[in-house]
Design a protein around this motif. Sequence first.
Motif, PDB file in Angstrom:
ATOM      1  N   LYS A 360       0.818  -1.212   0.000  1.00 34.01           N
ATOM      2  CA  LYS A 360       0.000   0.000   0.000  1.00 34.01           C
ATOM      3  C   LYS A 360       0.855   1.268   0.000  1.00 34.01           C
ATOM      4  CE  LYS A 360      -3.919   2.161   2.145  1.00 34.01           C
ATOM      5  NZ  LYS A 360      -4.720   2.239   3.359  1.00 34.01           N
ATOM      6  N   PHE A 361       1.968   1.249   0.723  1.00 36.34           N
ATOM      7  CA  PHE A 361       2.730   2.491   0.875  1.00 36.34           C
ATOM      8  C   PHE A 361       4.064   2.475   0.146  1.00 36.34           C
ATOM      9  CE2 PHE A 361      -0.093   2.090   4.501  1.00 36.34           C
ATOM     10  CZ  PHE A 361      -0.779   3.283   4.407  1.00 36.34           C
ATOM     11  N   GLY A 362       4.308   1.397  -0.590  1.00 37.21           N
ATOM     12  CA  GLY A 362       5.542   1.340  -1.365  1.00 37.21           C
ATOM     13  C   GLY A 362       6.788   1.373  -0.503  1.00 37.21           C
ATOM     14  N   ILE A 363       6.722   0.742   0.648  1.00 38.73           N
ATOM     15  CA  ILE A 363       7.923   0.674   1.476  1.00 38.73           C
ATOM     16  C   ILE A 363       8.368  -0.789   1.574  1.00 38.73           C
ATOM     17  CG2 ILE A 363       7.460   2.728   2.849  1.00 38.73           C
ATOM     18  CD1 ILE A 363       6.313   0.958   5.008  1.00 38.73           C
ATOM     19  N   LYS A 364       9.533  -0.991   2.101  1.00 38.63           N
ATOM     20  CA  LYS A 364      10.067  -2.346   2.192  1.00 38.63           C
ATOM     21  C   LYS A 364      10.480  -2.612   3.640  1.00 38.63           C
ATOM     22  CE  LYS A 364      10.904  -5.856  -0.309  1.00 38.63           C
ATOM     23  NZ  LYS A 364       9.607  -6.498  -0.474  1.00 38.63           N
ATOM     24  N   PHE A 365      10.052  -3.740   4.155  1.00 37.97           N
ATOM     25  CA  PHE A 365      10.489  -4.136   5.502  1.00 37.97           C
ATOM     26  C   PHE A 365      11.635  -5.133   5.369  1.00 37.97           C
ATOM     27  CE2 PHE A 365       6.332  -2.664   6.715  1.00 37.97           C
ATOM     28  CZ  PHE A 365       6.433  -2.357   8.059  1.00 37.97           C
ATOM     29  N   SER A 366      12.572  -5.105   6.287  1.00 40.31           N
ATOM     30  CA  SER A 366      13.526  -6.209   6.330  1.00 40.31           C
ATOM     31  C   SER A 366      13.214  -7.031   7.567  1.00 40.31           C
ATOM     32  CB  SER A 366      14.960  -5.680   6.394  1.00 40.31           C
ATOM     33  OG  SER A 366      15.127  -4.867   7.525  1.00 40.31           O
ATOM     34  N   LYS A 367      13.279  -8.353   7.395  1.00 36.98           N
ATOM     35  CA  LYS A 367      13.035  -9.207   8.554  1.00 36.98           C
ATOM     36  C   LYS A 367      14.337  -9.318   9.340  1.00 36.98           C
ATOM     37  CE  LYS A 367      11.589 -13.586  10.294  1.00 36.98           C
ATOM     38  NZ  LYS A 367      11.066 -14.906  10.134  1.00 36.98           N
ATOM     39  N   GLU A 368      14.281  -8.976  10.592  1.00 34.50           N
ATOM     40  CA  GLU A 368      15.487  -9.005  11.414  1.00 34.50           C
ATOM     41  C   GLU A 368      15.343 -10.095  12.468  1.00 34.50           C
ATOM     42  OE1 GLU A 368      18.119  -6.943  10.981  1.00 34.50           O
ATOM     43  OE2 GLU A 368      17.127  -6.001   9.257  1.00 34.50           O
ATOM     44  N   LEU A 369      16.459 -10.586  12.928  1.00 34.54           N
ATOM     45  CA  LEU A 369      16.413 -11.592  13.983  1.00 34.54           C
ATOM     46  C   LEU A 369      16.610 -10.925  15.338  1.00 34.54           C
ATOM     47  CD1 LEU A 369      18.405 -14.504  12.334  1.00 34.54           C
ATOM     48  CD2 LEU A 369      15.926 -14.265  12.611  1.00 34.54           C
ATOM     49  N   VAL A 370      15.783 -11.328  16.279  1.00 37.26           N
ATOM     50  CA  VAL A 370      15.928 -10.789  17.628  1.00 37.26           C
ATOM     51  C   VAL A 370      17.326 -11.155  18.114  1.00 37.26           C
ATOM     52  CG1 VAL A 370      14.983 -10.767  19.951  1.00 37.26           C
ATOM     53  CG2 VAL A 370      13.481 -11.263  18.011  1.00 37.26           C
ATOM     54  N   PRO A 371      18.088 -10.183  18.566  1.00 37.38           N
ATOM     55  CA  PRO A 371      19.460 -10.496  18.949  1.00 37.38           C
ATOM     56  C   PRO A 371      19.508 -11.475  20.112  1.00 37.38           C
ATOM     57  CG  PRO A 371      18.873  -8.241  19.573  1.00 37.38           C
ATOM     58  CD  PRO A 371      17.764  -8.766  18.726  1.00 37.38           C
ATOM     59  N   GLY A 372      20.499 -12.338  20.096  1.00 36.72           N
ATOM     60  CA  GLY A 372      20.657 -13.332  21.161  1.00 36.72           C
ATOM     61  C   GLY A 372      21.499 -12.777  22.298  1.00 36.72           C
ATOM     62  N   GLY A 373      21.590 -13.557  23.363  1.00 38.02           N
ATOM     63  CA  GLY A 373      22.281 -13.118  24.560  1.00 38.02           C
ATOM     64  C   GLY A 373      23.724 -12.716  24.315  1.00 38.02           C
ATOM     65  N   ALA A 436      19.633 -17.271  27.824  1.00 41.05           N
ATOM     66  CA  ALA A 436      18.612 -16.652  26.965  1.00 41.05           C
ATOM     67  C   ALA A 436      18.309 -17.549  25.767  1.00 41.05           C
ATOM     68  CB  ALA A 436      19.099 -15.292  26.491  1.00 41.05           C
ATOM     69  N   LYS A 437      17.021 -17.713  25.514  1.00 46.08           N
ATOM     70  CA  LYS A 437      16.583 -18.567  24.402  1.00 46.08           C
ATOM     71  C   LYS A 437      16.576 -17.783  23.103  1.00 46.08           C
ATOM     72  CE  LYS A 437      12.622 -19.578  25.638  1.00 46.08           C
ATOM     73  NZ  LYS A 437      11.437 -19.631  26.342  1.00 46.08           N
ATOM     74  N   ASP A 438      16.607 -18.515  22.018  1.00 47.02           N
ATOM     75  CA  ASP A 438      16.347 -17.882  20.728  1.00 47.02           C
ATOM     76  C   ASP A 438      14.830 -17.787  20.608  1.00 47.02           C
ATOM     77  OD1 ASP A 438      16.079 -17.060  18.191  1.00 47.02           O
ATOM     78  OD2 ASP A 438      17.071 -18.792  17.256  1.00 47.02           O
ATOM     79  N   ILE A 439      14.305 -16.567  20.543  1.00 50.34           N
ATOM     80  CA  ILE A 439      12.836 -16.427  20.520  1.00 50.34           C
ATOM     81  C   ILE A 439      12.310 -16.147  19.124  1.00 50.34           C
ATOM     82  CG2 ILE A 439      12.582 -15.723  22.927  1.00 50.34           C
ATOM     83  CD1 ILE A 439      12.436 -12.848  21.996  1.00 50.34           C
ATOM     84  N   ASN A 440      13.183 -16.191  18.129  1.00 48.33           N
ATOM     85  CA  ASN A 440      12.711 -15.973  16.760  1.00 48.33           C
ATOM     86  C   ASN A 440      11.802 -17.112  16.324  1.00 48.33           C
ATOM     87  OD1 ASN A 440      14.159 -13.525  15.785  1.00 48.33           O
ATOM     88  ND2 ASN A 440      15.874 -14.738  16.585  1.00 48.33           N
ATOM     89  N   VAL A 441      10.820 -16.780  15.526  1.00 50.09           N
ATOM     90  CA  VAL A 441       9.925 -17.805  15.018  1.00 50.09           C
ATOM     91  C   VAL A 441      10.241 -18.026  13.550  1.00 50.09           C
ATOM     92  CG1 VAL A 441       7.557 -18.364  14.450  1.00 50.09           C
ATOM     93  CG2 VAL A 441       8.078 -17.259  16.614  1.00 50.09           C
ATOM     94  N   ASP A 442      10.403 -19.291  13.200  1.00 51.05           N
ATOM     95  CA  ASP A 442      10.656 -19.618  11.816  1.00 51.05           C
ATOM     96  C   ASP A 442       9.309 -19.823  11.131  1.00 51.05           C
ATOM     97  OD1 ASP A 442      11.300 -20.627   9.427  1.00 51.05           O
ATOM     98  OD2 ASP A 442      12.683 -22.167  10.170  1.00 51.05           O
ATOM     99  N   GLU A 443       9.019 -18.956  10.159  1.00 54.69           N
ATOM    100  CA  GLU A 443       7.690 -19.000   9.531  1.00 54.69           C
ATOM    101  C   GLU A 443       7.372 -20.374   8.940  1.00 54.69           C
ATOM    102  OE1 GLU A 443       6.694 -15.064   7.295  1.00 54.69           O
ATOM    103  OE2 GLU A 443       8.736 -15.026   8.060  1.00 54.69           O
ATOM    104  N   SER A 444       8.373 -21.001   8.312  1.00 52.48           N
ATOM    105  CA  SER A 444       8.082 -22.260   7.614  1.00 52.48           C
ATOM    106  C   SER A 444       7.701 -23.357   8.603  1.00 52.48           C
ATOM    107  CB  SER A 444       9.279 -22.685   6.777  1.00 52.48           C
ATOM    108  OG  SER A 444      10.409 -22.784   7.627  1.00 52.48           O
ATOM    109  N   GLN A 445       8.326 -23.336   9.782  1.00 48.64           N
ATOM    110  CA  GLN A 445       7.998 -24.362  10.776  1.00 48.64           C
ATOM    111  C   GLN A 445       6.639 -24.133  11.431  1.00 48.64           C
ATOM    112  OE1 GLN A 445      11.023 -24.726  13.701  1.00 48.64           O
ATOM    113  NE2 GLN A 445      12.573 -25.387  12.243  1.00 48.64           N
TER     114      GLN A 445
END
Length: 584
Positions: A360-373, A436-445
Amino acid sequence: MNNFTETGLADVLLKAVSELGFEKPTPIQAKTIPHLLNSGQDLIAFAQTGTGKTAAFGLPALHLTQVEDRRTQTLVLCPTRELCMQITKDLTNYSKYMKGVNIVAVYGGSSADVQIKALNKGAQVVVATPGRAKDLINRRKLKLATLDRVVLDEADEMLSMGFKEDLDAILSKMPGSRQTLLFSATMSKEVMGITGKYMNNPVELSATQMNTVAVNVNHQYYMVHARDRYEVIKRIADINPNIYGIVFCRTRRETKEVASKLMNDAYNADALHGDLSQAQRDEVMNRFRTRQLQLLVATDVAARGLDVNNLTHIINFNLPDDNEIYIHRSGRTGRAGKSGISIAIVHTREGKRIKEIEKKFGIKFSKELVPGGKEICTKQLYSLIDKIEKVQVDEKQIGPFMPAIYKKLEWLSREELIKHFVSAEFNRFLDYYKNAKDINVDESQERGKKGKREKRSRDERRQTAFTRIFINAGSKNDLTPARLIGVINEGLRSGEAEIGKIEILRKFSFFEIEDGMAVKLIDALKGKDFEGISLSLEVSQERPEFANYQKSKSPKHKGYKNMRDKWKKGKEKRSGGGGRGRRK
Ligand code: ADP
Ligand code: MG
């Protein structure tokens, strides 16, 4: 237009503007200023937050002010007290070198007497919230007969906050000759209603395309489970020790929760929402403006118009319901040539929303990983070392203590000593992030887990106690979820009540609202007109009204049938189990 001098504004204004560091007009200013200086035609201007709308109407209004005449010539209406004060401050800055111009702010929640005194001295420009303006007009303290122009600033927000009646009352009393200027970030049916009713052949200017300011925003998203949202904020704050930003939440409740968690965890944060007293709000905003606070946790309404520069981050704790609001939020960073980061914390089901906003707004998001411990600790550690290296040593103060200290630490080598100092400062951090856990979610899983997730989201929703309400309008009356939310907010005069599930059927609808608000809302909307019908709402506990509607006709609407079946099932369960009857 590249230069303010080309606009034809008076030298006294140009001088002030240049001192403020404005080099060239923003796109909306380049459009509105020449128009307003040369024409009395009404004007509608659309431009997003942070694009310089105040100067877009303020500079021409000041230029056209007849200073020798003390009567009120310009009335600016805006939704909140904060905005009122901010606009007044901005206009006062612009008119720094103009002699004899008096700008007065009038708003609710503060003594009318003091404001009346200020008005009595003669104010060519009055900046007002609609409620107080109406009040002062009725008391004949604010006189409309002499007005040359009225400005509706943040018109969309005024309407969604329920100021429509006040605006109607004010605008219907305006002298026919005045010029009406409407500024809004978004176009809505309600805004159109105002323009159609009170504006005369308006010219429409817009600068809603992504402007140079917003280009500097780097859009990012983090995908996590809903329960890990808070952890993401912590990690973002930890990996950016110098963060200075706003965390946007959807409701007051959420705002309070997130802010108090951050404070408990020793972050430099506080909350801004509608439940605070004026004095408290002023205090929080002051601390944020002066950077004593690094993180302001706020609702959209509370933060609207709050003008703070140099923000490094905007964090969307939740994506807003309306995509356009995302653009407003993110536009608060990356201003004035600086770059900024806008972060959306999303869960898997919201991946779609990110795509929608991009498209809608012609912008681009980058998917970032939540930084680990490890990453965070490294960053924090270097930041600490940097601080130690650069710290100002006050020889005089600390000198007398040093001999004893040297003596006590004599037995440690240089390397050991450094280790001890760093650990003293840093153990808390290492401890927290040790496991600290890795809290990123893998979309495919995530595919296939959908059912489970939906159940969880339902459970989460249940934490807020909702009352289910029946309303006698439906899709047949052009009711949509968005319009319903508008009607609710208008009724409650605020946009901060928590709204749950909405079901729009053909002739009527159901929605959930947080428990404490139901009675107030039903009262507020009773008999109100919506598309020609008189609204009537009821708490829908046993849903007797549903039975009545069932009899009236047999609609073919599929949603209706589903609803009816669900209702029947619910009824059986209720009579069997002897429960309270409230739908969960
Ligand atoms: P809006 O009402 O559209 O949200 P504001 O009028 O509050 O925006 O302006 C946003 C910020 O941009 C303010 O800090 C203001 O001082 C600054 N600003 C306005 N016009 C200019 C300009 N021409 N050049 C540089 N900065 C500007
Ligand atoms: Mg503004």
